[in-house]
Motif scaffolding. Sequence first.
Motif, PDB file in Angstrom:
ATOM      1  N   SER A 192      -5.863   6.005  15.372  1.00  0.00           N
ATOM      2  CA  SER A 192      -6.618   7.211  15.059  1.00  0.00           C
ATOM      3  C   SER A 192      -7.780   6.914  14.117  1.00  0.00           C
ATOM      4  O   SER A 192      -8.926   7.332  14.352  1.00  0.00           O
ATOM      5  CB  SER A 192      -5.682   8.252  14.421  1.00  0.00           C
ATOM      6  OG  SER A 192      -6.395   9.348  13.898  1.00  0.00           O
ATOM      7  N   ILE A 193      -7.506   6.167  13.061  1.00  0.00           N
ATOM      8  CA  ILE A 193      -8.551   5.882  12.070  1.00  0.00           C
ATOM      9  C   ILE A 193      -9.599   4.936  12.643  1.00  0.00           C
ATOM     10  O   ILE A 193     -10.814   5.133  12.450  1.00  0.00           O
ATOM     11  CB  ILE A 193      -7.922   5.289  10.798  1.00  0.00           C
ATOM     12  CG1 ILE A 193      -6.924   6.275  10.186  1.00  0.00           C
ATOM     13  CG2 ILE A 193      -9.007   4.936   9.781  1.00  0.00           C
ATOM     14  CD1 ILE A 193      -6.092   5.696   9.061  1.00  0.00           C
ATOM     15  N   MET A 194      -9.167   3.921  13.367  1.00  0.00           N
ATOM     16  CA  MET A 194     -10.104   2.936  13.925  1.00  0.00           C
ATOM     17  C   MET A 194     -11.056   3.582  14.933  1.00  0.00           C
ATOM     18  O   MET A 194     -12.271   3.312  14.925  1.00  0.00           O
ATOM     19  CB  MET A 194      -9.330   1.796  14.575  1.00  0.00           C
ATOM     20  CG  MET A 194      -8.524   0.959  13.577  1.00  0.00           C
ATOM     21  SD  MET A 194      -7.274  -0.093  14.359  1.00  0.00           S
ATOM     22  CE  MET A 194      -8.308  -1.427  14.986  1.00  0.00           C
ATOM     23  N   ILE A 217       0.861  -1.187   0.000  1.00  0.00           N
ATOM     24  CA  ILE A 217       0.000   0.000   0.000  1.00  0.00           C
ATOM     25  C   ILE A 217       0.894   1.231   0.000  1.00  0.00           C
ATOM     26  O   ILE A 217       1.778   1.357   0.862  1.00  0.00           O
ATOM     27  CB  ILE A 217      -0.917   0.042   1.234  1.00  0.00           C
ATOM     28  CG1 ILE A 217      -1.911  -1.120   1.216  1.00  0.00           C
ATOM     29  CG2 ILE A 217      -1.660   1.377   1.302  1.00  0.00           C
ATOM     30  CD1 ILE A 217      -2.798  -1.173   2.447  1.00  0.00           C
ATOM     31  N   LYS A 218       0.670   2.119  -0.947  1.00  0.00           N
ATOM     32  CA  LYS A 218       1.439   3.366  -1.000  1.00  0.00           C
ATOM     33  C   LYS A 218       0.505   4.537  -0.755  1.00  0.00           C
ATOM     34  O   LYS A 218      -0.565   4.630  -1.357  1.00  0.00           O
ATOM     35  CB  LYS A 218       2.125   3.515  -2.357  1.00  0.00           C
ATOM     36  CG  LYS A 218       3.038   4.726  -2.454  1.00  0.00           C
ATOM     37  CD  LYS A 218       3.758   4.762  -3.796  1.00  0.00           C
ATOM     38  CE  LYS A 218       4.673   5.968  -3.914  1.00  0.00           C
ATOM     39  NZ  LYS A 218       5.351   6.013  -5.226  1.00  0.00           N
ATOM     40  N   LEU A 219       0.920   5.424   0.137  1.00  0.00           N
ATOM     41  CA  LEU A 219       0.127   6.595   0.488  1.00  0.00           C
ATOM     42  C   LEU A 219       0.877   7.866   0.104  1.00  0.00           C
ATOM     43  O   LEU A 219       2.072   8.004   0.404  1.00  0.00           O
ATOM     44  CB  LEU A 219      -0.160   6.632   1.988  1.00  0.00           C
ATOM     45  CG  LEU A 219      -0.802   5.398   2.622  1.00  0.00           C
ATOM     46  CD1 LEU A 219      -1.041   5.649   4.104  1.00  0.00           C
ATOM     47  CD2 LEU A 219      -2.088   5.026   1.912  1.00  0.00           C
ATOM     48  N   THR A 239      -3.805  10.136   0.207  1.00  0.00           N
ATOM     49  CA  THR A 239      -4.465   9.435  -0.895  1.00  0.00           C
ATOM     50  C   THR A 239      -3.770   8.095  -1.118  1.00  0.00           C
ATOM     51  O   THR A 239      -2.546   8.005  -1.100  1.00  0.00           O
ATOM     52  CB  THR A 239      -4.410  10.264  -2.185  1.00  0.00           C
ATOM     53  OG1 THR A 239      -5.127  11.488  -1.988  1.00  0.00           O
ATOM     54  CG2 THR A 239      -5.055   9.517  -3.349  1.00  0.00           C
ATOM     55  N   LEU A 240      -4.566   7.071  -1.327  1.00  0.00           N
ATOM     56  CA  LEU A 240      -4.059   5.741  -1.646  1.00  0.00           C
ATOM     57  C   LEU A 240      -3.690   5.693  -3.121  1.00  0.00           C
ATOM     58  O   LEU A 240      -4.508   6.000  -3.995  1.00  0.00           O
ATOM     59  CB  LEU A 240      -5.128   4.712  -1.329  1.00  0.00           C
ATOM     60  CG  LEU A 240      -4.860   3.243  -1.657  1.00  0.00           C
ATOM     61  CD1 LEU A 240      -3.685   2.733  -0.821  1.00  0.00           C
ATOM     62  CD2 LEU A 240      -6.107   2.408  -1.380  1.00  0.00           C
ATOM     63  N   VAL A 241      -2.442   5.334  -3.396  1.00  0.00           N
ATOM     64  CA  VAL A 241      -1.990   5.243  -4.790  1.00  0.00           C
ATOM     65  C   VAL A 241      -1.351   3.881  -5.023  1.00  0.00           C
ATOM     66  O   VAL A 241      -0.961   3.188  -4.078  1.00  0.00           O
ATOM     67  CB  VAL A 241      -0.969   6.350  -5.118  1.00  0.00           C
ATOM     68  CG1 VAL A 241      -1.617   7.717  -5.072  1.00  0.00           C
ATOM     69  CG2 VAL A 241       0.231   6.317  -4.184  1.00  0.00           C
ATOM     70  N   PHE A 252     -10.937   3.927   4.607  1.00  0.00           N
ATOM     71  CA  PHE A 252     -11.733   4.854   5.403  1.00  0.00           C
ATOM     72  C   PHE A 252     -10.897   6.062   5.810  1.00  0.00           C
ATOM     73  O   PHE A 252     -11.376   7.204   5.785  1.00  0.00           O
ATOM     74  CB  PHE A 252     -12.285   4.152   6.653  1.00  0.00           C
ATOM     75  CG  PHE A 252     -13.025   5.080   7.564  1.00  0.00           C
ATOM     76  CD1 PHE A 252     -14.264   5.589   7.222  1.00  0.00           C
ATOM     77  CD2 PHE A 252     -12.456   5.472   8.781  1.00  0.00           C
ATOM     78  CE1 PHE A 252     -14.951   6.471   8.057  1.00  0.00           C
ATOM     79  CE2 PHE A 252     -13.123   6.352   9.623  1.00  0.00           C
ATOM     80  CZ  PHE A 252     -14.377   6.844   9.260  1.00  0.00           C
ATOM     81  N   GLY A 253      -9.645   5.828   6.185  1.00  0.00           N
ATOM     82  CA  GLY A 253      -8.772   6.933   6.577  1.00  0.00           C
ATOM     83  C   GLY A 253      -8.537   7.934   5.469  1.00  0.00           C
ATOM     84  O   GLY A 253      -8.293   9.116   5.717  1.00  0.00           O
ATOM     85  N   GLU A 254      -8.609   7.462   4.223  1.00  0.00           N
ATOM     86  CA  GLU A 254      -8.480   8.371   3.090  1.00  0.00           C
ATOM     87  C   GLU A 254      -9.602   9.405   3.106  1.00  0.00           C
ATOM     88  O   GLU A 254      -9.430  10.546   2.665  1.00  0.00           O
ATOM     89  CB  GLU A 254      -8.502   7.567   1.786  1.00  0.00           C
ATOM     90  CG  GLU A 254      -8.155   8.355   0.554  1.00  0.00           C
ATOM     91  CD  GLU A 254      -8.043   7.472  -0.677  1.00  0.00           C
ATOM     92  OE1 GLU A 254      -7.568   7.951  -1.716  1.00  0.00           O
ATOM     93  OE2 GLU A 254      -8.438   6.281  -0.603  1.00  0.00           O
TER      94      GLU A 254
END
Length: 249
Positions: free
Chosen positions: A152-154, A124-126, A243-245, A225-227
Amino acid sequence: MIYKLTAQLELPQELQTNNLGSTLHGVLMELLPTEIVKQLHSASAYSPLRQRLIIKRGSKPRWEIVSLSSELGKILMNCLMDRTSILLKHHQIEVAIGNISVEKIDETALIKDCFSQQVSPRYIKLAIQTPIAFKSKGEYEIFPDLQKFFRSIMLTFDSFFEDYELYDSETLTYILENVKIVDYRMRSTRFHLEGVRIPSFTGELKFRISGPQPMQQLIHLIIQFGELSGVGIKTSLGMGKYTLVEPNN
């Protein structure tokens, strides 16, 4: 239901900065009904309103507003959809606003989609688009701490979708055992907020996921979801957007 509104802003060059997020939050407070503003100001640590200004070379500045509440999402639509400009009082300038789009994301559909994937990408690249920071014991932390990142996201997810529960300490521990940072291009920065410069970081991160397929699916759900929600502190004021890339690499 999650609402994501996106609009192009015709900003002068000197205002094309992520730091305008705080000013844009003030714009929304002026546009929203007084009762809603009071609710947002009196909310707990987890506000349903997330917004940020995204600057990308070669493109017009993009204002992204996310509501983790259906009620607020509908109100935001009513406030913004017919507008052609907004007033930035602090800068005494009227800014044209255009090409407003609305995306509605059903959290149940998002969960089903992530857990229906037969093969989840192990990498996964952010790309971090607005500065990220965490705060612990009164001090800002400017490193990509995976424990704070996922926690944080959870916790944000659990605060708004009561039918589901992502966070518990054992699950978080298991995630940390199965996620590693394998590449990064990071730099420290400062996010300007009402006279305060918040230490933060930006750049790119790449994770490798191990573990069984259900664990990989869970991690992809959290990341996606965090995105939308953002991660870390001050996400309502413009921080914490990534952003997920390259999801298939």
